[in-house]
Design an enzyme around this catalytic site. Sequence first.
Site, short mmCIF file in Angstrom:
data_model
loop_
_atom_site.label_atom_id
_atom_site.label_comp_id
_atom_site.label_asym_id
_atom_site.label_seq_id
_atom_site.Cartn_x
_atom_site.Cartn_y
_atom_site.Cartn_z
N GLY A 50 -17.72 40.12 36.29
CA GLY A 50 -18.92 39.80 35.52
C GLY A 50 -20.03 40.81 35.72
O GLY A 50 -21.20 40.52 35.53
N GLU A 88 -29.08 32.92 31.31
CA GLU A 88 -27.65 32.93 30.98
C GLU A 88 -27.40 32.11 29.72
O GLU A 88 -28.00 31.04 29.55
CB GLU A 88 -26.86 32.33 32.15
CG GLU A 88 -25.63 33.08 32.53
CD GLU A 88 -25.87 34.51 32.97
OE1 GLU A 88 -25.71 35.41 32.13
OE2 GLU A 88 -26.18 34.75 34.14
N HIS A 89 -26.52 32.61 28.84
CA HIS A 89 -26.16 31.90 27.60
C HIS A 89 -27.36 31.68 26.67
O HIS A 89 -27.34 30.78 25.84
CB HIS A 89 -25.48 30.55 27.89
CG HIS A 89 -24.05 30.72 28.33
ND1 HIS A 89 -23.02 30.90 27.42
CD2 HIS A 89 -23.48 30.75 29.56
CE1 HIS A 89 -21.88 31.03 28.10
NE2 HIS A 89 -22.14 30.95 29.39
N ASP A 142 -25.64 43.59 28.16
CA ASP A 142 -24.90 44.43 29.11
C ASP A 142 -25.14 45.91 28.86
O ASP A 142 -25.43 46.69 29.76
CB ASP A 142 -23.40 44.12 29.04
CG ASP A 142 -23.10 42.68 29.37
OD1 ASP A 142 -24.01 41.98 29.85
OD2 ASP A 142 -21.96 42.24 29.14
#
Length: 389
Positions: A126, A36-37, A174
């Site tokens: 999300g 993540e990130h 995504d």
Amino acid sequence: MKKKLINHTSEHFEKILQKKPEYIFLSPGRINIIGEHVDYNDGFVMPAAINKYICFAVSKNEDSQCTLIAKDLNEAYKFDLNDELKPIDKMWANYILGVLHQLKKKGFKMSGFNIVFSSTVPMGAGLSSSAALECGIGYAMNKMFELDLSKEEIALIGQKAEHTFAGVNCGIMDQFASVFGKKNSVIKLDCTTLEYQYYKADFKKYSLLLLDSNVKHTHLTSGYNVRRQEVELGLAIIKQHFPEVRTFRNCTEKIVLDLEQELGPIVFKRCLFVVKEIQRVLDAADALTNSDFKKLGQLMSEAHKGLSKEYEVSCDEIDFLVDSVQHEKTVLGARMMGGGFGGCSINLVEKGTEDELIERVSQQYRTAFGIELKPYKIKISKGTTLYKN
């Protein structure tokens, strides 16, 4: 569930447009197991498509007229494909118009069409309903008008549409997961080069459970931009002291620890998280290769600690959901998923124990915050497909 969605969407198309659709397309939402990130920090991510879909019922027109019908919202939008396409005040339509704008810009020839779409991808949880919408449209246009686009091009067009028509400066994960998804496999994706590798994700006696906090704090955009500035500053300081470091990928935990004073307390924490999270994705790939689900769960829980304490993008509600399952024997690991400040936690749990866990955590969550939890039992599925024509 999938069949029901397809039937509902097709029936609505027939009812409104008085004919059967020529094509049915399915475009999935996605999860991220870990990573993540780090997509904007030259890291790796580990997404997978899931069995929550947007279903598109589509037919071509002889002229340039287009009708978009969002069944779930009970809204429609009509336009002429030959006109200049611009963002409008309906955000859902902008994701579609943005893709069509990109295709027109590239000189592709298309005729008008009618689309009815409906979704089981929850909005704002999300799970990337926007990427599913963009990639579904790109995939549909590619098939219907024989545009000969590769999967990678469809993903990149979806990303560009989100940047230009929705104003969200998202990474590629995504859209990539939505198009490249494969049943029972996760994708280790290099966000810089777009090189990818599939890892078998047959969790055997375990399953993935999402717990939707039903909150979305407004810090997401502002927090996201601030974090990007902090890590960019951190990397610049690291490069001054260690010129051989080109990106966070070839920076080590030791380097960050050595520069704690120079980086200052906040930037130090941010950089430490990024370096550790990039390594966690590589360790997770090894864990999957060895079917070591205990290790995978441990890495997920460590990632959450980092996201909450070092990167500081979690929130009380998500921390509560993760903390409330940490000591359960039936849960191997849990973490927040996505940009943060709300959304879902992702949990690796023993099959058959989900309902009991959902009931207990829902009750505790309701008592603590007065909010109803939304659970999603998910399976890893294949990417965007033509269902039939």
